[in-house]
Design a protein around this motif. Structure first.
Motif, PDB file in Angstrom:
ATOM      1  N   ARG E  54       0.973   7.505  -3.192  1.00 12.16           N
ATOM      2  CA  ARG E  54       0.513   6.252  -2.584  1.00 12.16           C
ATOM      3  C   ARG E  54      -1.011   6.217  -2.447  1.00 12.16           C
ATOM      4  N   LEU E  57      -2.040   4.420  -5.445  1.00 11.86           N
ATOM      5  CA  LEU E  57      -1.863   2.971  -5.240  1.00 11.86           C
ATOM      6  C   LEU E  57      -3.040   2.383  -4.465  1.00 11.86           C
ATOM      7  N   ILE E  61      -5.723  -0.450  -6.049  1.00 13.67           N
ATOM      8  CA  ILE E  61      -5.937  -1.808  -5.523  1.00 13.67           C
ATOM      9  C   ILE E  61      -7.292  -1.918  -4.841  1.00 13.67           C
ATOM     10  N   ILE E 167      -0.906 -11.809  -4.104  1.00  8.33           N
ATOM     11  CA  ILE E 167       0.557 -11.703  -4.021  1.00  8.33           C
ATOM     12  C   ILE E 167       1.034 -10.461  -4.788  1.00  8.33           C
ATOM     13  N   ALA E 168       0.410 -10.215  -5.945  1.00 10.83           N
ATOM     14  CA  ALA E 168       0.771  -9.002  -6.690  1.00 10.83           C
ATOM     15  C   ALA E 168       0.554  -7.755  -5.821  1.00 10.83           C
ATOM     16  N   MET E 170       0.466  -7.661  -2.546  1.00  3.09           N
ATOM     17  CA  MET E 170       1.420  -7.707  -1.429  1.00  3.09           C
ATOM     18  C   MET E 170       2.752  -7.078  -1.867  1.00  3.09           C
ATOM     19  N   LYS E 171       3.166  -7.398  -3.074  1.00  6.14           N
ATOM     20  CA  LYS E 171       4.403  -6.830  -3.601  1.00  6.14           C
ATOM     21  C   LYS E 171       4.291  -5.310  -3.719  1.00  6.14           C
ATOM     22  N   SER E 172       3.194  -4.843  -4.294  1.00  8.36           N
ATOM     23  CA  SER E 172       3.033  -3.393  -4.452  1.00  8.36           C
ATOM     24  C   SER E 172       3.091  -2.678  -3.110  1.00  8.36           C
ATOM     25  N   ALA E 174       4.497  -3.694  -0.386  1.00 11.18           N
ATOM     26  CA  ALA E 174       5.850  -3.784   0.178  1.00 11.18           C
ATOM     27  C   ALA E 174       6.784  -2.769  -0.481  1.00 11.18           C
ATOM     28  N   PHE E 175       6.708  -2.655  -1.794  1.00 13.68           N
ATOM     29  CA  PHE E 175       7.545  -1.653  -2.484  1.00 13.68           C
ATOM     30  C   PHE E 175       7.159  -0.234  -2.054  1.00 13.68           C
ATOM     31  N   ALA E 176       5.892  -0.011  -1.871  1.00 13.98           N
ATOM     32  CA  ALA E 176       5.450   1.324  -1.455  1.00 13.98           C
ATOM     33  C   ALA E 176       5.960   1.648  -0.058  1.00 13.98           C
ATOM     34  N   SER E 179       9.584   2.446  -0.309  1.00 12.24           N
ATOM     35  CA  SER E 179       9.835   3.725  -0.980  1.00 12.24           C
ATOM     36  C   SER E 179       9.672   4.917  -0.045  1.00 12.24           C
TER      37      SER E 179
END
Lengths: 253, 253, 253, 253, 253, 253
Positions: E54, E57, E61, E167-168, E170-172, E174-176, E179
């Motif tokens: 992470r 990640l 970003i 938004i892209a 935000m999705k990443s 949220a998935f992180a 996980s």
């Protein structure tokens, strides 16, 4: 126009420098109730003032506070000096030591930089004089606390000078306010609403574990006061049945 | 413990929303002399207060100011609403429009975020009461200016309510200060140095182009004052020949 | 010790007050590169300075900047005056109008309060002189922009005085720096690492849509420079196969 | 467009973590003269720059400072790590320990959050280059002080790398300024007023208790200087009898 | 280590510059929810992160946001350009015009300088990911408002790119967060007190003039909630007679 | 309208006051994630909210946080009390001791004054609820750290109460967000650009000395993600020969 003379308004002698105390002294150099705040509050009020007599007062005291700033800065500089070399001393105020090279800096004792948010300047002369009276009272008590935490006689002596002058200024501002001849509680031009101005709202009620209690005194009884039992409380009772009746209505009408 | 009741302390009616006036109203919502500053200054003084009677006073008024904050916020919200849609309206306060979605925000009329630097809290009860008296006087004059710049009758009506309450609070704080029975100009425990406290330093002298002049008044003559001609000026003359003589010596000794 | 004389260092005449320009003028009153910043930067450097000759220089110019602050404040006050009455004028700076009563205030043109964060004071004399040279250059260009946005001849005249003095100060600080006799690029006591100090890292590469390009000049070629092609770029290529070879190694080892 | 490579520009080794030194290191991470300030000052100057060659310079060094920020942050993180567990360590910087979980934070050593007020960006290329030269000099001396207060060889080694690069940047900015071919003391387009720019105002006079004195040097004598004896002093003498005569007139007319 | 490439991540075309819109754009350059805040929040979280996956990640970003900062800055620069010459344009943002020479500046639309107070960094990975999800949601809505207030097609096009990327991200984030496999409402190590965590305190009651009402929903009914009628209200009733009984006791025991 | 009852929402007992811990407690009184921030964020969101049901939720919790502020303030006051007399105690927080008289103050543990910059208020209900969920998570972890650094059982007990309530609030906000029935990643009205919203930019690459690595996970693979190899890296390769080909084009076109 300003002129600077290379003599302190009060001679400063420091025995053993004490960096932690030097750090505390910054409260009166770059702190909220310190000498820069006083100098600029009065001088800018003076710059904007339309009353030439009280403008002179504001400029006299505003200028004297610049000389006080110089005294406090000199005291702080002497107490902070060990930070130039000693890592232990530097821990008392790393900002002064690392960024400032061990000199006095326009921050308070916790490193917060001086800001014009500290100033109270409205351009309404009587209001500004009230702000100044309060400011001098605050400065006095801060000097008193510094004296109480200080061991060095020379430093205490200079702080006593500075503390005394705050009371002298407080007196001048109070006499200047009186000399305006305004009625008590008369601010500006628009009169307050007659009955409402005499109501006291009892918005905090009950008894607490540490001695908190509901109290009466000249600030809410006698003196023409109408005591309004908690307005919100009336609303709460109303919520249980009908609308609240009585005094509380007049508050939220 | 706090409770909130879903009624304003004073009913608010706004005719035509005026975004530029909504922006000005933020001075009393998130500004230096506004309702949040009042609410927190008194409530935190109250939290720390050891005198249970005046602690109650501080909590009563601190809580009332929270209700005022709600009124001002509601007024501001109604006046700012057109910013949600109109680009022209948004230009009055782009921060409110773009970042805040057109709602009231804890900034002043120029977008500066509210800061605790606005608060004056010393933990010395009489000093804090003086700060509160001055704070109420400032809030009163700010409300008066808002009323003078306002065209909407409903808004003016609510502002008159709020302005009046500031005077009511000013009275309470003044009575509470009197009730402490302290001698005039007596702050804290350490007495000022006797003669020095009666000296007035004439640190700004001369005559200016816009009517500035050297003045005498009760703040520097009579009342036991000793008038000290400019101390630095004495030093300057001394620099020309010998040392300055006379009154100025006592200032910097 | 300071003394104030009730004459401006330069006589100020304002024709028609222009509140929007008054608001702009606040950049030099309470702004980042304004006169208060200059006055306090030099005066506090002076207070802390151990070199008595250059200390005198710092105090001379620091004090002159206080007199400049007074001039700019007087100009601003005259241009802001219509805000006392006119709602349209008040929209130029609602903070000045509502909270300040139409007087000069220690904020910049967007209402941000002056902060000591603007000051550059390190207590290292040559470094401080460099900061002062840069500060004077910034103040000069700000005055030039104000002159370019100003229509009033009297105001332009006073701004020309102030702008000129910034160049005079810039000269003094430059001569004072030269007089220290330090070698070029010699700061403090610890020498830089020999070869590394001559390397130039090309950390921004390529060609852009608006004429951006990779350039060579005396700042990265000749003069003993070793030009190091982008160190991170070397790493990226290394990531594709082996490790980057050559110059880039010396940068990150 | 930016790309990040997961290697430090300079390898960092820390022996025994020292939380108090980690706190001091924050001066160069989130402090006024630190790496974030440098990175953003140069990069934003570059973004706005119309001169493509020097724009490249600004972007090269602005980007390198981002890599330095990463190095300092890594050093700070390693020294602050004990704060995650130890209450004693946490006392060195409770904000880092309690709010930040023991990681590097964008505050200075006294917890003041980083602010864009630290930046000096005017959009005038030569002025910005002067600000950058001064900024590099400040950063160099701050690194030197950190090295002097540091016991860990690995940390000192990395700080020496960073300190050296500041001098390399200082050289680049100085060569870039020279390459513009501007005359000395020529800033912007409007020329200063001829005679006034050569006057030096002696606004601080006299002799002080700690060696303060009135001095002459190349900053106020020779080099075309006209030495103006204290303008305000002239006014004071004038106040005693007639108007001041001579040089001081030219200052305030 | 960072590298900069002289191409924008998204090509920018601006038709007619609109200074007032340029000023609004600064919300996303130097504002609270803007690109610098995003870049630094994620990058510093990444610097401190112990979870290498992470961490990658966060660095990906964080670096992309630097490229976004460059895009917004370029847009703002193009819209602000008329401020270099036009006094009318300058009135949209005098700070940009007078102090910044018409370039993009790290302030928001009301001139407040960027501050690290905007950042939310705790060093607790799941908590930081929640802060990032919320930050992306805020940035998305701010871009949407800018698009709604914008007339220029080229500018809208670039803003659409930037808005989409939020938004892209935000999705990443949220998935992180998912996980990590943490149980809902599980933060840190210390479990909350069992029953107390299921109580809902009804601390605001009644009915207001603008539709305010006391409501029930899944946030205070069902889902295991125990609904506690206003604890303070219980105290008030107790003050009238005996102590409050029932549910409210468990709240203030 | 607000009412205050003179009982704490949770009874507070402190054994031996510990000034250094009192200083740490200020993080939750006047700090970025503390109770004042929570109270004002939710209450002002509530004031501006158009959805009466969730407005009630915001006002309920906003009001409860005011009661929490009172609890934390009482805890802090009790731990800070020794600063009134002891110089050693005063060194833990000289601002509290010298300026504040040893009482709780609206600053964080490093003396930074509370600022509205801490607040996240957008006026978009679902976005604000996300900000609140994150805020509660941050407050929870800060309380946990305080508990871990605390030795006093009574203090730990009160902190456990406060920590638990944060999780209760987090649950309420999460249920309220769910109850809006919005699709995942749907914010505001303007849809994101379809393909671009599914791209992940690998902007940080390589392998580092402390275990940093390039990672894949559900945040950038599966779930419809298109993985775009570093866009800037493509540009760099393009700079070496032709233009970058492939996926990276779609990112910066």
């Amino acid at each position: 126009m300003y002129h600077h003379v290379k003599r302190l308004m009060y001679t400063v002698n420091v025995g053993t420098p004490e960096p932690r105390f030097g750090n505390m002294l910054l409260e009166q150099f770059g702190g909220a109730n310190g000498e820069l705040a006083a100098a600029l509050q009065y001088s800018i009020q003076g710059l904007n003032c339309d009353d030439p007599d009280r403008q002179d007062l504001l400029m006299d005291i505003g200028t004297e506070e610049l000389s006080h700033l110089e005294i406090v800065g000199t005291l702080a500089r002497m107490h902070l000096k060990p930070m130039k070399k000693s890592a232990t001393a530097a821990e008392s105020d790393p900002l002064v030591a690392i960024a400032g090279g061990g000199g006095a800096t326009l921050c308070n004792s916790m490193g917060t930089p001086w800001t014009a948010d500290y100033l109270k300047i409205t351009g309404e002369l009587d209001v500004d004089l009230r702000s100044n009276i309060a400011a001098e009272a605050r400065a006095k008590i801060v000097y008193e606390r510094l004296i109480n935490f200080c061991d060095d006689p020379g430093t205490k002596d200079a702080l006593q000078f500075l503390m005394t002058r705050e009371i002298a200024h407080m007196k001048s501002f109070a006499f200047a306010l009186d000399s305006l001849g305004k009625k008590p509680f008369s601010i500006g031009q628009i009169p307050p609403t007659p009955e409402l101005v005499d109501q006291y709202f009892n918005d905090s009620t009950g008894v607490g574990d540490h001695g908190e209690r509901d109290a009466r005194g000249p600030w809410n009884s006698g003196n023409g006061w109408e005591f309004v039992e908690a307005p919100a409380f009336g609303e709460i009772r109303a919520g249980e049945g009908g609308r609240a009746e009585g005094k509380s209505r007049s508050a939220h009408r």
